[in-house]
Enzyme design. Sequence first.
Site, PDB file in Angstrom:
ATOM      1  N   LEU A  43       0.901  -1.103  -0.033  1.00  0.00           N
ATOM      2  CA  LEU A  43       0.155  -0.179   0.024  1.00  0.00           C
ATOM      3  C   LEU A  43       0.870   1.237   0.033  1.00  0.00           C
ATOM      4  O   LEU A  43       2.171   1.097   0.655  1.00  0.00           O
ATOM      5  CB  LEU A  43      -0.855  -0.107   1.259  1.00  0.00           C
ATOM      6  CG  LEU A  43      -2.293  -0.760   1.350  1.00  0.00           C
ATOM      7  CD1 LEU A  43      -2.839  -0.699   2.551  1.00  0.00           C
ATOM      8  CD2 LEU A  43      -3.077  -0.280   0.270  1.00  0.00           C
ATOM      9  N   ASP A  44       0.572   2.326  -0.750  1.00  0.00           N
ATOM     10  CA  ASP A  44       1.261   3.527  -0.554  1.00  0.00           C
ATOM     11  C   ASP A  44       1.373   4.091   0.649  1.00  0.00           C
ATOM     12  O   ASP A  44       0.589   3.680   1.432  1.00  0.00           O
ATOM     13  CB  ASP A  44       0.918   4.604  -1.773  1.00  0.00           C
ATOM     14  CG  ASP A  44       0.831   3.759  -3.123  1.00  0.00           C
ATOM     15  OD1 ASP A  44       1.916   3.205  -3.677  1.00  0.00           O
ATOM     16  OD2 ASP A  44      -0.055   4.324  -3.864  1.00  0.00           O
ATOM     17  N   LEU A  45       2.386   4.870   0.757  1.00  0.00           N
ATOM     18  CA  LEU A  45       2.554   5.677   1.975  1.00  0.00           C
ATOM     19  C   LEU A  45       1.290   6.495   2.353  1.00  0.00           C
ATOM     20  O   LEU A  45       0.914   6.473   3.422  1.00  0.00           O
ATOM     21  CB  LEU A  45       3.688   6.570   1.763  1.00  0.00           C
ATOM     22  CG  LEU A  45       4.318   7.444   2.861  1.00  0.00           C
ATOM     23  CD1 LEU A  45       4.913   6.578   3.821  1.00  0.00           C
ATOM     24  CD2 LEU A  45       5.113   8.639   2.673  1.00  0.00           C
ATOM     25  N   SER A  47      -1.838   5.647   1.431  1.00  0.00           N
ATOM     26  CA  SER A  47      -3.056   4.986   1.425  1.00  0.00           C
ATOM     27  C   SER A  47      -3.130   4.332   2.889  1.00  0.00           C
ATOM     28  O   SER A  47      -2.204   4.090   3.416  1.00  0.00           O
ATOM     29  CB  SER A  47      -2.923   3.949   0.334  1.00  0.00           C
ATOM     30  OG  SER A  47      -2.885   4.575  -0.943  1.00  0.00           O
ATOM     31  N   ARG A 142      -0.430   2.610  -7.925  1.00  0.00           N
ATOM     32  CA  ARG A 142      -1.355   3.606  -7.941  1.00  0.00           C
ATOM     33  C   ARG A 142      -2.380   3.492  -8.646  1.00  0.00           C
ATOM     34  O   ARG A 142      -3.058   4.504  -9.095  1.00  0.00           O
ATOM     35  CB  ARG A 142      -0.448   4.786  -7.984  1.00  0.00           C
ATOM     36  CG  ARG A 142       0.838   5.040  -6.834  1.00  0.00           C
ATOM     37  CD  ARG A 142       1.325   6.418  -7.092  1.00  0.00           C
ATOM     38  NE  ARG A 142       0.619   7.292  -6.319  1.00  0.00           N
ATOM     39  CZ  ARG A 142       0.505   7.704  -5.271  1.00  0.00           C
ATOM     40  NH1 ARG A 142       1.167   6.861  -4.287  1.00  0.00           N
ATOM     41  NH2 ARG A 142      -0.128   8.949  -4.737  1.00  0.00           N
TER      42      ARG A 142
END
Length: 180
Positions: A43-45, A47, A142
């Site tokens: 998961l992105d930073l 998110s 993303r």
Amino acid sequence: MALIAFNKPYGVLCQFTNESTGPARPTLADHITMPGVYPAGRLDLDSEGLLLLTDDGRLQARIADPRFKAPKTYLVQVEGEPDDAALTALRRGVRLKDGMTLPADARRIDPPALWPRVPPVRFRKSVPDCWLELTLREGRNRQVRRMTAAVGHPTLRLVRWAIGAWTLDGLAPGEWRQVD
């Protein structure tokens, strides 16, 4: 075999070490105390939400590899109010720079009862927002953010709620539990 469901808070790196030369950021090591487990996916930073971790390499690959098409469900706060054409585009697949996405399940939902995000999403009186539930069966970088932007509704907040049958239900940000 261990399998952990973790509610990743906003701003936490999806790794156990912070090897960047930039500012120190919280990592999984600040939350997960069980040794030997690794994330099955990312998961992105910026998110939040469900991250599964396991000590089983085969299970890790099965969860993370897009070839297995494990459905991933996201609660997405977007800028503006998507009309039927925007939702239909998401349902059919959206053209991104790296090609067409697979069709997604997409629907408008009432604002979910989630924890407050820290820092909060910027509120603007002149720009409405809306919540969507999106379920994808692929995992491009993303992807949710790029898909909502492609239909004219940039993502403001992104929470992964489920991966297959595993959900965040009952987990506060930063909490984890062992699952079957």
